[in-house]
Design an enzyme around this catalytic site. Structure first.
Site, PDB file in Angstrom:
ATOM      1  N   PHE A 112     -19.328 -33.090 -23.220  1.00 15.16           N
ATOM      2  CA  PHE A 112     -18.426 -32.551 -24.253  1.00 15.16           C
ATOM      3  C   PHE A 112     -18.475 -31.030 -24.351  1.00 15.16           C
ATOM      4  O   PHE A 112     -17.547 -30.411 -24.875  1.00 15.16           O
ATOM      5  CB  PHE A 112     -18.726 -33.180 -25.619  1.00 15.16           C
ATOM      6  CG  PHE A 112     -19.778 -32.456 -26.413  1.00 15.16           C
ATOM      7  CD1 PHE A 112     -21.124 -32.658 -26.163  1.00 15.16           C
ATOM      8  CD2 PHE A 112     -19.416 -31.563 -27.409  1.00 15.16           C
ATOM      9  CE1 PHE A 112     -22.094 -31.985 -26.888  1.00 15.16           C
ATOM     10  CE2 PHE A 112     -20.384 -30.889 -28.148  1.00 15.16           C
ATOM     11  CZ  PHE A 112     -21.723 -31.092 -27.880  1.00 15.16           C
ATOM     12  N   LYS A 113     -19.548 -30.429 -23.860  1.00 17.74           N
ATOM     13  CA  LYS A 113     -19.674 -28.972 -23.983  1.00 17.74           C
ATOM     14  C   LYS A 113     -18.522 -28.236 -23.291  1.00 17.74           C
ATOM     15  O   LYS A 113     -18.198 -27.113 -23.647  1.00 17.74           O
ATOM     16  CB  LYS A 113     -21.018 -28.519 -23.458  1.00 17.74           C
ATOM     17  CG  LYS A 113     -22.160 -29.002 -24.358  1.00 17.74           C
ATOM     18  CD  LYS A 113     -23.504 -28.468 -23.950  1.00 17.74           C
ATOM     19  CE  LYS A 113     -24.592 -28.824 -24.945  1.00 17.74           C
ATOM     20  NZ  LYS A 113     -24.927 -30.270 -24.934  1.00 17.74           N
ATOM     21  N   ASP A 114     -17.905 -28.893 -22.301  1.00 12.56           N
ATOM     22  CA  ASP A 114     -16.768 -28.267 -21.615  1.00 12.56           C
ATOM     23  C   ASP A 114     -15.643 -27.915 -22.577  1.00 12.56           C
ATOM     24  O   ASP A 114     -14.915 -26.941 -22.358  1.00 12.56           O
ATOM     25  CB  ASP A 114     -16.190 -29.221 -20.559  1.00 12.56           C
ATOM     26  CG  ASP A 114     -17.110 -29.375 -19.349  1.00 12.56           C
ATOM     27  OD1 ASP A 114     -17.922 -28.477 -19.103  1.00 12.56           O
ATOM     28  OD2 ASP A 114     -17.000 -30.414 -18.666  1.00 12.56           O
ATOM     29  N   LEU A 117     -16.681 -24.611 -24.044  1.00 14.31           N
ATOM     30  CA  LEU A 117     -17.001 -23.562 -23.070  1.00 14.31           C
ATOM     31  C   LEU A 117     -15.808 -23.180 -22.203  1.00 14.31           C
ATOM     32  O   LEU A 117     -15.665 -22.025 -21.811  1.00 14.31           O
ATOM     33  CB  LEU A 117     -18.195 -23.982 -22.222  1.00 14.31           C
ATOM     34  CG  LEU A 117     -19.531 -23.757 -22.950  1.00 14.31           C
ATOM     35  CD1 LEU A 117     -20.679 -24.469 -22.252  1.00 14.31           C
ATOM     36  CD2 LEU A 117     -19.833 -22.271 -23.093  1.00 14.31           C
TER      37      LEU A 117
END
Ligand SMILES: *Cc1c(COP(=O)(O)O)cnc(C)c1O
Length: 469
Positions: A112-114, A117
């Site tokens: 999920f960090k995409d 970011l």
């Protein structure tokens, strides 16, 4: 909108001034001076918007000093079906019985960090082009964060990434994901040592003020405000996807480590999204669960952090937590400073007997924790019931989420990574490997590019000096 510090020592600043920064100059975290609140009917008007359209409607409230057309273009370029593998960007899937999976992990690194970011990469590039500046991002990773940051910054003008990782200690998939990047602005430095050696080297280099200033060293850690802001969007997207009534309460279950993801959910609720409960799930590293149950926030020593099968939640302290506490103590920076002083001196603070304890309850948060056995059992159960394979972190969230199930209130569980990233645990649970999304089948066979080094700060600094932007 102006941004202030949770410790009170920063003059109110516009978004662009805090975008590239980590901590506020006084050691606090940056936060809006007031949360934007939805106008009546505004939410209803967002039904049918694309993800990018929704992101624009929400983020323009937080980012008002980038020209509207430019911000819209940055958002449109970020949230595409090409990058996130579906038009929905964050598709929801029914697990049956009013329980839903919110797919946050369809970006380039399958976590999920995409979502945050990828936007950050475009915002950074935009800001640096405007000022003519450049940035050398230095970080340490044990897997997920580093690859997400590299995929966000690859090919970006004015930006170089120096990412330290422990040599031969990441999973084959994670190693391949990072080291197969051939972009000339990405430098993978494999360190002979463990993750803590990498982290220590980064700290030592960052503590050298002259080096830091000379080479414009920055980070992309989880306290960055823009990351939190970007994550607010998918709470709205998830809610809109499963409701047709504008006051329909929905609960969210979120696997949590640094409190970044669920902090965004909390802000969505404060903006007026009808969130009933924010269900916070931890693994065996239960710092946050302990707080929401008892009112005591007790950080752990690094050597007390357990290595679990949901490794991206193996944390000793929750770096975004100060934002929530700031609100909880009625935005009194003096009080925040005092509480963090107590952490320094005694290792914990205790709000159990205070007037704020009821406020914790009123905030909508509830919590629980999950063990390795729980996540294996949950992966099995979800697979048997629905044929869907979830990853270990997502399983932690579902396990705790189901414990707080309430009649008539849909439950949305955040999927924070795809199971293929954690094949070993999936194999243990199901005796089969999860499917790889298209394009990732051959990942481990691609040529890899990295530099092997000792955990020697002098040598690492020399390497950065030689390759810096
Ligand atoms: C980072 C991460 C988490 C924890 O998110 P926080 O924002 O730190 O609470 C959960 N699951 C996965 C897969 C992650 O990479």
């Amino acid at each position: 909108m102006r941004y202030i510090s949770t410790r009170g020592g920063m003059a109110p600043a516009p978004f662009s001034d805090i975008l590239l920064g980590g901590l506020a100059p006084d050691g606090g975290l940056t936060i809006p001076d007031a949360y934007p609140v939805l106008a009546p009917g505004e939410l209803a008007g967002w039904r049918g918007l694309s993800y990018a359209g929704l992101a624009w409607a929400i983020l323009r409230k937080f980012i008002d000093d980038i020209p509207a057309g430019d911000l819209r273009a940055l958002i449109d370029k970020t949230y595409t079906a090409d990058i996130f593998h579906s038009e929905a960007i964050t598709p929801v899937t029914s697990l049956g019985d009013g329980v839903w999976l919110l797919g946050l992990s369809n970006g380039p690194t399958l976590a999920f960090k995409d979502i945050a970011l990828q936007l950050l990469g475009n915002l950074f590039e935009y800001a640096l082009l405007k000022t003519g500046g450049h940035l050398n991002i230095l970080g340490a990773t044990s897997g997920d964060t580093g690859s997400s940051a590299e995929y966000a910054m690859r090919g970006k003008r004015g930006i170089r990434v120096f990412m330290l990782s422990p040599h031969q200690k990441m999973s084959r998939f994670q190693t391949a994901q990072m080291f197969s990047l051939q972009d000339s602005n990405i430098f993978n430095i494999a360190i002979r040592g463990v993750f803590d050696d990498c982290q220590d080297a980064v700290k030592a280099a960052s503590n050298d003020a002259e080096f830091k200033a000379r080479y414009c060293i920055g980070t992309v850690n989880s306290i960055n405000w823009a990351r939190v802001a970007a994550q607010i969007v998918y709470y709205f997207k998830g809610w809109l996807a499963i409701t047709d009534r504008d006051d329909q309460p929905v609960s969210f279950a979120i696997p949590s480590g640094n409190f970044g993801n669920i902090c965004a959910g909390y802000i969505a609720k404060r903006m007026g999204l009808p969130i009933h409960r924010l269900i916070l799930a931890t693994n065996e590293n239960n710092v946050l669960d302990e707080f929401f149950r008892t009112g005591i926030y007790r950080v752990r020593a690094t050597d007390q952090v357990l290595h679990t099968s949901s490794p991206s939640m193996d944390i000793s302290k929750a770096s975004n937590f100060e934002r929530f506490i700031f609100d909880l103590v009625d935005r009194d920076p003096e009080r925040v400073r005092m509480l963090w002083q107590q952490i320094e001196t005694q290792g914990f603070f205790d709000l159990s007997g205070s007037v704020h304890f009821q406020a914790i309850r009123d905030s909508g948060f509830v919590s629980g924790s999950s063990t390795h056995q729980d996540r294996i059992a949950t992966i099995r159960r979800i697979y048997q019931d629905s044929g869907i394979i979830v990853d270990t972190h997502t399983a932690d969230g579902i396990k705790v989420g189901l414990e707080f199930r309430e009649e008539g209130i849909p439950l949305i569980c955040a999927e924070t990574a795809l199971p293929t990233k954690f094949e070993e645990s999936i194999f243990q649970a199901l005796n089969r490997a999860p499917e790889r999304p298209a394009g990732y089948e051959q990942l481990e066979t691609l040529p890899q590019r990295f530099t092997l080094m000792d955990a020697d700060v002098t040598q690492i600094k020399a390497f950065i000096a030689q390759h810096a932007a």
